[in-house]
Design a protein around this motif. Structure first.
Motif, short mmCIF file in Angstrom:
data_model
loop_
_atom_site.label_atom_id
_atom_site.label_comp_id
_atom_site.label_asym_id
_atom_site.label_seq_id
_atom_site.Cartn_x
_atom_site.Cartn_y
_atom_site.Cartn_z
N TYR B 11 30.10 13.84 53.26
CA TYR B 11 29.45 14.21 54.52
C TYR B 11 28.31 13.22 54.71
CZ TYR B 11 31.72 18.78 54.03
OH TYR B 11 32.63 19.80 53.91
N THR B 14 26.10 12.31 51.64
CA THR B 14 26.38 13.26 50.55
C THR B 14 27.83 13.17 50.11
OG1 THR B 14 25.04 14.71 51.92
CG2 THR B 14 25.91 15.64 49.88
N ALA B 16 30.19 15.37 48.49
CA ALA B 16 30.28 16.78 48.11
C ALA B 16 31.33 16.97 47.02
CB ALA B 16 30.60 17.63 49.33
N PRO B 35 27.69 24.91 39.44
CA PRO B 35 26.42 25.42 39.96
C PRO B 35 26.38 25.31 41.49
CG PRO B 35 26.12 23.26 38.95
CD PRO B 35 27.54 23.66 38.71
N ASN B 36 25.35 25.84 42.11
CA ASN B 36 25.20 25.76 43.56
C ASN B 36 25.27 24.31 44.01
OD1 ASN B 36 22.90 28.38 43.22
ND2 ASN B 36 24.83 28.53 44.26
N GLY B 37 26.04 24.08 45.07
CA GLY B 37 26.14 22.74 45.61
C GLY B 37 27.07 21.83 44.85
N ALA B 38 27.84 22.39 43.92
CA ALA B 38 28.75 21.55 43.13
C ALA B 38 29.95 21.09 43.95
CB ALA B 38 29.23 22.33 41.91
N GLY B 39 30.26 21.79 45.04
CA GLY B 39 31.39 21.40 45.87
C GLY B 39 32.55 22.37 45.82
N LYS B 40 32.31 23.57 45.35
CA LYS B 40 33.40 24.56 45.24
C LYS B 40 33.92 24.97 46.62
CE LYS B 40 30.69 27.47 43.12
NZ LYS B 40 29.42 26.71 43.05
N SER B 41 32.98 25.36 47.49
CA SER B 41 33.40 25.81 48.81
C SER B 41 34.07 24.68 49.58
CB SER B 41 32.21 26.33 49.61
OG SER B 41 31.59 27.37 48.91
N THR B 42 33.51 23.48 49.46
CA THR B 42 34.08 22.33 50.14
C THR B 42 35.52 22.10 49.67
OG1 THR B 42 31.89 21.36 50.26
CG2 THR B 42 33.74 19.88 50.62
N ARG B 45 37.75 24.70 51.19
CA ARG B 45 38.03 24.43 52.61
C ARG B 45 39.07 23.32 52.76
NH1 ARG B 45 32.41 24.84 53.29
NH2 ARG B 45 32.28 22.58 53.50
N GLU B 153 33.43 32.94 45.54
CA GLU B 153 32.34 33.81 45.09
C GLU B 153 32.50 35.23 45.62
OE1 GLU B 153 28.76 32.20 44.34
OE2 GLU B 153 29.34 30.12 44.54
N HIS B 185 29.43 30.72 40.29
CA HIS B 185 28.49 29.84 39.61
C HIS B 185 27.99 30.50 38.33
CE1 HIS B 185 26.20 32.04 42.73
NE2 HIS B 185 25.39 32.27 41.72
N1 LIG Z 1 29.50 20.69 56.50
C1 LIG Z 1 28.69 20.02 55.66
N2 LIG Z 1 27.93 19.02 56.10
C2 LIG Z 1 27.12 18.34 55.28
N3 LIG Z 1 27.00 18.58 53.98
C3 LIG Z 1 27.73 19.57 53.45
C4 LIG Z 1 28.61 20.35 54.26
N4 LIG Z 1 29.22 21.27 53.47
C5 LIG Z 1 28.73 21.07 52.25
N5 LIG Z 1 27.84 20.05 52.21
C6 LIG Z 1 27.15 19.55 51.01
O1 LIG Z 1 28.11 19.32 50.03
C7 LIG Z 1 27.67 19.77 48.77
C8 LIG Z 1 28.63 20.78 48.19
O2 LIG Z 1 28.52 21.98 48.90
P1 LIG Z 1 29.43 23.26 48.63
O3 LIG Z 1 29.04 24.28 49.63
O4 LIG Z 1 30.85 22.85 48.58
O5 LIG Z 1 28.96 23.70 47.18
P2 LIG Z 1 29.29 25.03 46.40
O6 LIG Z 1 29.75 24.61 45.05
O7 LIG Z 1 30.17 25.90 47.17
O8 LIG Z 1 27.86 25.69 46.26
P3 LIG Z 1 27.44 27.22 46.26
O9 LIG Z 1 27.59 27.72 44.85
O10 LIG Z 1 25.99 27.16 46.66
O11 LIG Z 1 28.28 27.95 47.23
C9 LIG Z 1 26.26 20.28 48.98
O12 LIG Z 1 25.37 19.25 48.64
C10 LIG Z 1 26.19 20.58 50.44
O13 LIG Z 1 24.89 20.40 50.90
#
Ligand SMILES: Nc1ncnc2c1ncn2[C@@H]1O[C@H](COP(=O)(O)OP(=O)(O)OP(=O)(O)O)[C@@H](O)[C@H]1O
Ligand SMILES: [Mg+2]
Lengths: 253, 316
Positions: B11, B14, B16, B35-42, B45, B153, B185
């Motif tokens: 992104y 970043t 991700a 951990p938070n922000g590791a990229g799991k949700s991304t 998706r 989660e 996480h």
């Molecule tokens: N749509 C987006 N635009 C810009 N940056 C994004 C976007 N989605 C995620 N990110 C960035 O990508 C990285 C991974 O985010 P992601 O939400 O996938 O993490 P996560 O592992 O799901 O974290 P969490 O445990 O907090 O849910 C983060 O640094 C986040 O800020």
């Protein structure tokens, strides 16, 4: 076909479309009744005059259409939608069909409702649809609403936020197109090609004394026939919608 | 089965998700840990075709998500329980989802029953508690009776009862032979839920393998020894090559040895033991160390003897 049903369920299982529909009917019909009640020999009631409030209904319908897509982004249901149907064009087109049909039906109901209530209030005035111009004045409203809905959907897809999309539509339709008049000389020339002015020309063009959207004497010289004007408005709306669909396909949901 | 190959998502600046490759097998719950922000949700998706990968691909049963016909019948997902229109009833929400994939309205009532929402089916989803929303999300995921399930989660913010319910539910789904990927996480949560783990940090793969192996390896195992004859025991332990730390209050902390080995050594030397207790480092502490610096950890991994065979280092 199933996607049309899906979008129908989505649209009518929330409240805002119902409110918008109600408002889109109430505003033009309400205004028509006020005008009819206040008309007299100095200020004679005509068929086209009963439709004065169509702009308000059009605005409300465009808000409804924009909401139909922006609330999906606001609440994340667009993700569920694309998860269920990964070919994004299909649900977006289905939504456009459902919203446009609704807009058309509401437009016709508002227009004939406005005519009907005027007849009730002033039974002795001959408000008959005797010419094709008068038919266009009234029955054309639904078509303009339908095209306006397409345009608003397209804007909603591009902007994705309710506040942003609605402001753009309001400023565009109510303000920007009229402010263009302020530009010396070429202002009115530009106006002849602005979508909402052209849409108004479709409804009211070819009248003995064209009203012009800003109320004054019509200084705008339109180059399109009334039906050509409708095609133009439809074309612009469709183009915005298609851009919206293409962009949505490219972007992350 | 889910198969990610070189999955990358950027992104702007970043990164991700960074060249992530892993597989998720059917018949077991696989934890997706980071951990938070590791990229799991991304990553999730991208699995669902909602975000387009910058590079790489992810396949479900050999096909990209976008090529699945009526995908809810193949993949069910709960990424965010709030992805519901608050003014729509639970039933209406499920109904449009079901219709879109040619599922009968009967199925909506079935899944509502399954998650225990039948009584509130007509109420607006906006008024639901977090636990109820989560159940509604799960109902949506189960609509098409899919063989692959993704949960992002799912226990976040739930009370213990809700957590237990979801945990059992997911294990039940896996026991049916489905592929279940659950992100979290919390290693402590995954330790109870998942048989396999895909661990990521800063978008990169840290490890993939069984949960027990991961825990074994990521927590430092030590044994606490209390004895009046430490001066005799210490040299004996050092002789065997174990690491010994004097705690000062008549106890030793021994790493690298099992309590059995220490007991045997003590007996051989005629040393009396007052206490001999295996210690386990906290899961969360170990996990934080691991994911805190993904890259550094990966280098360590190659040099460690105790690495279980089924752990695949990143990049392979
Ligand atoms: N749509 C987006 N635009 C810009 N940056 C994004 C976007 N989605 C995620 N990110 C960035 O990508 C990285 C991974 O985010 P992601 O939400 O996938 O993490 P996560 O592992 O799901 O974290 P969490 O445990 O907090 O849910 C983060 O640094 C986040 O800020
Ligand atoms: Mg997340």
């Amino acid at each position: 076909m199933t996607l049309l049903a899906v979008e129908r369920i989505k649209l009518f299982s929330t409240r805002s479309p119902w409110w918008c529909t109600l408002l889109a009917l109430a505003l033009p019909i309400g205004l028509a009744s006020i005008i009819a009640a206040n008309s007299n020999s100095d200020f004679p009631l005509t068929v086209s005059l009963t439709q004065t409030g169509y702009t308000f209904g059009l605005i409300v319908i465009m808000v409804l259409a924009a909401l139909a897509i922006t609330t999906e982004y606001r609440f994340g249901t667009i993700k569920s939608t694309f998860q269920a149907v990964p070919n994004r064009t299909a649900p977006l087109v289905a939504k456009a069909v459902v919203v446009t049909l609704l807009a058309g039906v509401v437009g016709e109901a508002a227009a004939f409702g406005a005519l009907g209530i005027s007849k009730l209030i002033k039974p002795d005035v001959a408000l008959t649809l005797s010419s094709s111009t008068e038919w266009r004045n009234v029955a054309g409203v639904g078509l303009v609403y339908a095209c306006g809905a397409l345009l608003a959907l397209g804007v909603g897809m591009l902007i994705r936020q309710t506040a942003g999309a609605v402001s753009i539509l309001l400023v565009w339709a109510l303000l920007a197109e009229n402010l263009v008049t302020l530009i010396p000389k070429i202002g009115v020339k530009i106006q002849a090609w602005l979508p909402f002015h052209v849409a108004d020309h479709f409804l009211n063009g070819g009248e003995p004394t064209p009203r012009g959207r800003d109320g004054g004497p019509a200084a705008v010289v339109y180059h399109l026939s009334p039906w050509g004007s409708l095609l133009y408005f439809a074309g612009v709306s469709l183009a915005v919608l298609i851009i919206g669909i293409v962009v949505t396909n490219k972007r992350d949901a | 089965m889910i198969e990610a190959v070189g999955l990358t998502k950027r992104y702007g600046q970043t990164v991700a998700v960074d060249n992530l490759s892993f597989t998720v097998q059917p018949g077991r719950v696989t934890g997706f840990l980071g951990p938070n922000g590791a990229g799991k949700s991304t990553t999730m998706r991208m699995i669902l075709g909602l975000d387009n990968p910058t590079a790489g691909r992810v396949l479900i049963g050999g096909k990209p998500y976008k090529q699945l016909d009526r995908p809810l019948r193949t993949v069910g997902a709960l990424l965010d329980a709030k992805w519901v229109h608050p003014n729509r009833s639970a039933r209406a929400h499920l109904l449009w989802l079901a219709r879109s994939n040619g599922l009968p309205a009967r199925r909506v009532d079935e899944v509502l029953e399954l998650v225990g929402l039948t009584k509130v089916a007509k109420r607006r989803a906006g008024g639901f508690s977090l636990g109820m929303s989560q159940r509604l999300g799960i109902a949506g995921a189960l609509l098409g009776d899919p063989g692959v399930l993704l949960f992002d989660e799912p226990v976040n913010g739930l009370d213990p009862e809700g957590i237990l319910w979801i945990r059992n539910f997911m294990q039940g789904l896996a026991a049916d032979g489905r592929t279940v990927l659950v992100s979290s996480h919390l290693l402590s949560e995954m330790a109870l839920t998942a048989e396999d783990l895909v661990v990521i940090g800063r978008g990169k793969l840290i490890s993939q393998g069984s949960t027990t192996d991961f825990i074994e390896r990521s927590t430092e195992n030590t044994v606490l020894v209390r004895s009046p004859h430490l001066d005799k025991l210490r040299p004996a332990l050092l002789d065997k090559g174990f690491t010994v730390r004097e705690d000062g209050d008549g106890t030793l902390t021994v790493s690298g040895a099992s309590s059995d080995q220490i007991g045997d050594i003590a007996a051989a030397g005629g040393v009396v033991l007052h206490e001999l207790s295996p210690q386990r480092g906290s899961l969360e502490q170990a996990f934080m160390q691991l994911t805190g610096d993904a890259v550094e950890y990966r280098t360590d991994l190659g040099g460690t003897d105790g690495v279980a065979d089924n752990f695949v280092p990143a990049g392979k």
